[in-house]
Design a protein around this motif. Structure first.
Motif, PDB file in Angstrom:
ATOM      1  N   ASP A 156       8.115   7.735 -13.317  1.00  0.00           N
ATOM      2  CA  ASP A 156       8.190   6.862 -12.140  1.00  0.00           C
ATOM      3  C   ASP A 156       6.909   6.970 -11.313  1.00  0.00           C
ATOM      4  O   ASP A 156       6.357   5.949 -10.860  1.00  0.00           O
ATOM      5  N   ILE A 157       6.427   8.187 -11.106  1.00  0.00           N
ATOM      6  CA  ILE A 157       5.210   8.383 -10.316  1.00  0.00           C
ATOM      7  C   ILE A 157       4.027   7.697 -10.982  1.00  0.00           C
ATOM      8  O   ILE A 157       3.219   7.033 -10.320  1.00  0.00           O
ATOM      9  N   ALA A 158       3.932   7.852 -12.296  1.00  0.00           N
ATOM     10  CA  ALA A 158       2.817   7.228 -13.026  1.00  0.00           C
ATOM     11  C   ALA A 158       2.837   5.713 -12.851  1.00  0.00           C
ATOM     12  O   ALA A 158       1.785   5.083 -12.623  1.00  0.00           O
ATOM     13  N   MET A 159       4.001   5.103 -12.934  1.00  0.00           N
ATOM     14  CA  MET A 159       4.084   3.638 -12.782  1.00  0.00           C
ATOM     15  C   MET A 159       3.791   3.199 -11.356  1.00  0.00           C
ATOM     16  O   MET A 159       3.116   2.201 -11.127  1.00  0.00           O
ATOM     17  N   LEU A 160       4.288   3.953 -10.379  1.00  0.00           N
ATOM     18  CA  LEU A 160       4.075   3.591  -8.983  1.00  0.00           C
ATOM     19  C   LEU A 160       2.607   3.689  -8.582  1.00  0.00           C
ATOM     20  O   LEU A 160       2.143   2.954  -7.701  1.00  0.00           O
ATOM     21  N   MET A 161       1.852   4.598  -9.207  1.00  0.00           N
ATOM     22  CA  MET A 161       0.443   4.773  -8.850  1.00  0.00           C
ATOM     23  C   MET A 161      -0.472   3.758  -9.528  1.00  0.00           C
ATOM     24  O   MET A 161      -1.640   3.643  -9.166  1.00  0.00           O
ATOM     25  N   ARG A 162       0.029   3.024 -10.519  1.00  0.00           N
ATOM     26  CA  ARG A 162      -0.805   2.022 -11.173  1.00  0.00           C
ATOM     27  C   ARG A 162      -1.200   0.939 -10.171  1.00  0.00           C
ATOM     28  O   ARG A 162      -0.419   0.618  -9.262  1.00  0.00           O
ATOM     29  N   PRO A 163      -2.394   0.352 -10.311  1.00  0.00           N
ATOM     30  CA  PRO A 163      -2.794  -0.712  -9.373  1.00  0.00           C
ATOM     31  C   PRO A 163      -1.771  -1.843  -9.293  1.00  0.00           C
ATOM     32  O   PRO A 163      -1.554  -2.408  -8.213  1.00  0.00           O
ATOM     33  N   GLU A 164      -1.142  -2.185 -10.430  1.00  0.00           N
ATOM     34  CA  GLU A 164      -0.171  -3.271 -10.429  1.00  0.00           C
ATOM     35  C   GLU A 164       1.222  -2.826 -10.007  1.00  0.00           C
ATOM     36  O   GLU A 164       2.125  -3.661  -9.816  1.00  0.00           O
ATOM     37  N   GLY A 165       1.438  -1.531  -9.858  1.00  0.00           N
ATOM     38  CA  GLY A 165       2.746  -1.034  -9.464  1.00  0.00           C
ATOM     39  C   GLY A 165       3.808  -1.307 -10.517  1.00  0.00           C
ATOM     40  O   GLY A 165       3.527  -1.317 -11.717  1.00  0.00           O
ATOM     41  N   GLY A 176       8.518  -6.170  -6.371  1.00  0.00           N
ATOM     42  CA  GLY A 176       7.399  -5.311  -6.718  1.00  0.00           C
ATOM     43  C   GLY A 176       7.343  -4.093  -5.817  1.00  0.00           C
ATOM     44  O   GLY A 176       7.710  -4.149  -4.643  1.00  0.00           O
ATOM     45  N   LEU A 177       6.894  -2.990  -6.388  1.00  0.00           N
ATOM     46  CA  LEU A 177       6.779  -1.744  -5.626  1.00  0.00           C
ATOM     47  C   LEU A 177       5.545  -1.006  -6.122  1.00  0.00           C
ATOM     48  O   LEU A 177       5.364  -0.818  -7.327  1.00  0.00           O
ATOM     49  N   ARG A 178       4.668  -0.645  -5.216  1.00  0.00           N
ATOM     50  CA  ARG A 178       3.472   0.103  -5.589  1.00  0.00           C
ATOM     51  C   ARG A 178       3.182   1.145  -4.510  1.00  0.00           C
ATOM     52  O   ARG A 178       3.581   0.985  -3.354  1.00  0.00           O
ATOM     53  N   ALA A 179       2.456   2.186  -4.914  1.00  0.00           N
ATOM     54  CA  ALA A 179       2.229   3.303  -4.004  1.00  0.00           C
ATOM     55  C   ALA A 179       1.204   2.995  -2.930  1.00  0.00           C
ATOM     56  O   ALA A 179       1.249   3.569  -1.841  1.00  0.00           O
ATOM     57  N   THR A 180       0.267   2.090  -3.217  1.00  0.00           N
ATOM     58  CA  THR A 180      -0.774   1.757  -2.240  1.00  0.00           C
ATOM     59  C   THR A 180      -1.221   0.321  -2.509  1.00  0.00           C
ATOM     60  O   THR A 180      -1.134  -0.154  -3.648  1.00  0.00           O
TER      61      THR A 180
END
Length: 359
Positions: A156-165, A176-180
């Motif tokens: 989950d962390i790896a996917m959330l940190m991707r630019p595309e979320g 959509g959900l992304r970390a930044t």
């Protein structure tokens, strides 16, 4: 005709590996948290100046002798105080945290210090039951489930940190959900462990892996072999990637190196025997107390597993340790204690260990 005596060729010395640093932010008697933080900041600057590759901080809670409670905060502080060294967590204990919060924290760190951030993830809670309960804000059964969900949390962390979320189904819609908002790079994720579990998971996911050799000093070869033998290549890491950790106290003589390590050895023995785990003693206090006869065999085992030596022998032993396990990087936890006369906001013995190893 006589055959001249030919001396056998000397075995080439093992090459010195890349060196890195692990820091638990130790707090000694009479020292405040702020003073311990200033000592570690100076240590990180020393490591940066000497060319050490990375500097990781651990996560421990509710412990009187350890100030590394919040790796992201510490990483931001230390990254701001240094120039080039990589900063990371050794590690973030995932059962204590929401995956989204971890992803957000480390995505921001990577945005602020691009190319310098490592996210080390661990499966153990790393604390007592009460603190674990308060950290999660959940029933203990849920905290236990968080340990079981570790593989999913890592992904989950790896996917959330991707630019595309990532897109998630929520009620009747997908969102959509992304970390930044606009990442251009991501931290390097490492799995940490002191057993075969994380070795197997890191191999399955194609992630870098670190075995906590500094903790017990046993099972290292088996864990590394399991990781390498079962490794599934990933796009980011086509080959298995690993290094090892070791405790070290280095001085001009082996006797002085041991003397400086006595406070940390006493703390480790207390941890293993259920003794009181208070603020770390100064070297002066630790020498006065010494070791009871019942603990002397444990002291000798520690001396064998840790690097407690003069400069030449410490460098040789680290090089041989790296060669034995086929790694080209060793992360050192400098465990030298402080003298009563040392500045309260400095760690001269720990800095000396780094300087002598890099000499």
């Amino acid at each position: 005709m006589t055959t001249p005596d030919v001396s056998p060729a000397e075995t080439p010395a093992a090459p010195m590996p890349t060196l890195s640093v692990l820091d638990l932010i130790p707090v000694r008697s009479g020292q405040s948290t702020g003073e311990a933080l200033r000592a570690s900041t100076a240590l990180a600057r020393t490591a940066d100046e000497l060319g050490y590759h990375r500097y990781w901080v651990a996560e421990h809670h509710n412990t009187t002798s350890v100030a590394s409670t919040n790796p992201p905060v510490l990483i931001a502080m230390l990254a701001s105080a240094t120039q080039r060294i990589r900063l990371g967590s050794g590690g973030m204990m995932l059962p204590n945290h929401s995956p989204l919060v971890v992803a957000e924290q480390f995505s921001l760190l990577e945005a602020a210090f691009p190319g310098r951030i490592d996210l080390g993830l661990g499966r153990a809670p790393g604390t007592d039951a009460l603190t674990r309960f308060v950290l999660r804000g959940q029933e203990m059964e849920d905290a236990d489930q968080a340990v079981a969900r570790f593989p999913q949390y890592v992904q989950d962390i790896a996917m959330l940190m991707r630019p595309e979320g990532v897109e998630i189904s929520y009620g009747q819609r997908r969102q959509g959900l992304r970390a930044t908002p606009n990442a251009v790079s991501v931290p390097t994720t490492w799995l940490l462990g002191s057993s075969d579990y994380s070795a197997a998971l890191a191999a399955q996911l194609g992630l870098p892996y670190v075995f906590a050799h500094h903790f017990f000093g046993e099972g290292t070869a088996q864990a590394i072999a399991r990781y390498r033998d079962n490794y599934q290549p990933s796009e980011a890491f086509p080959e298995p990637t690993t290094f090892l950790t070791v405790n070290a106290s280095v001085a001009e003589t082996a006797d002085e190196a041991f003397r400086m390590a006595i406070p940390h050895i006493q703390s480790m023995i207390a941890l293993r025997t259920g003794g009181p785990f208070n603020a770390q003693r100064t070297v002066d206090e630790a020498e006065e107390i010494g070791f009871p006869d019942a603990h002397l065999s444990m002291v000798e085992q520690i001396r064998e597993k840790w690097i407690i030596d003069d400069t030449t022998n410490a460098q040789r032993r680290i090089a041989e340790f790296a060669a034995e396990h086929g790694v080209d990087e060793v992360m050192v936890q400098p465990v030298g204690g402080a003298l009563a006369s040392d500045p309260i906001d400095a760690a001269p013995s720990r800095e000396k260990t780094l300087r002598l190893l890099a000499s």
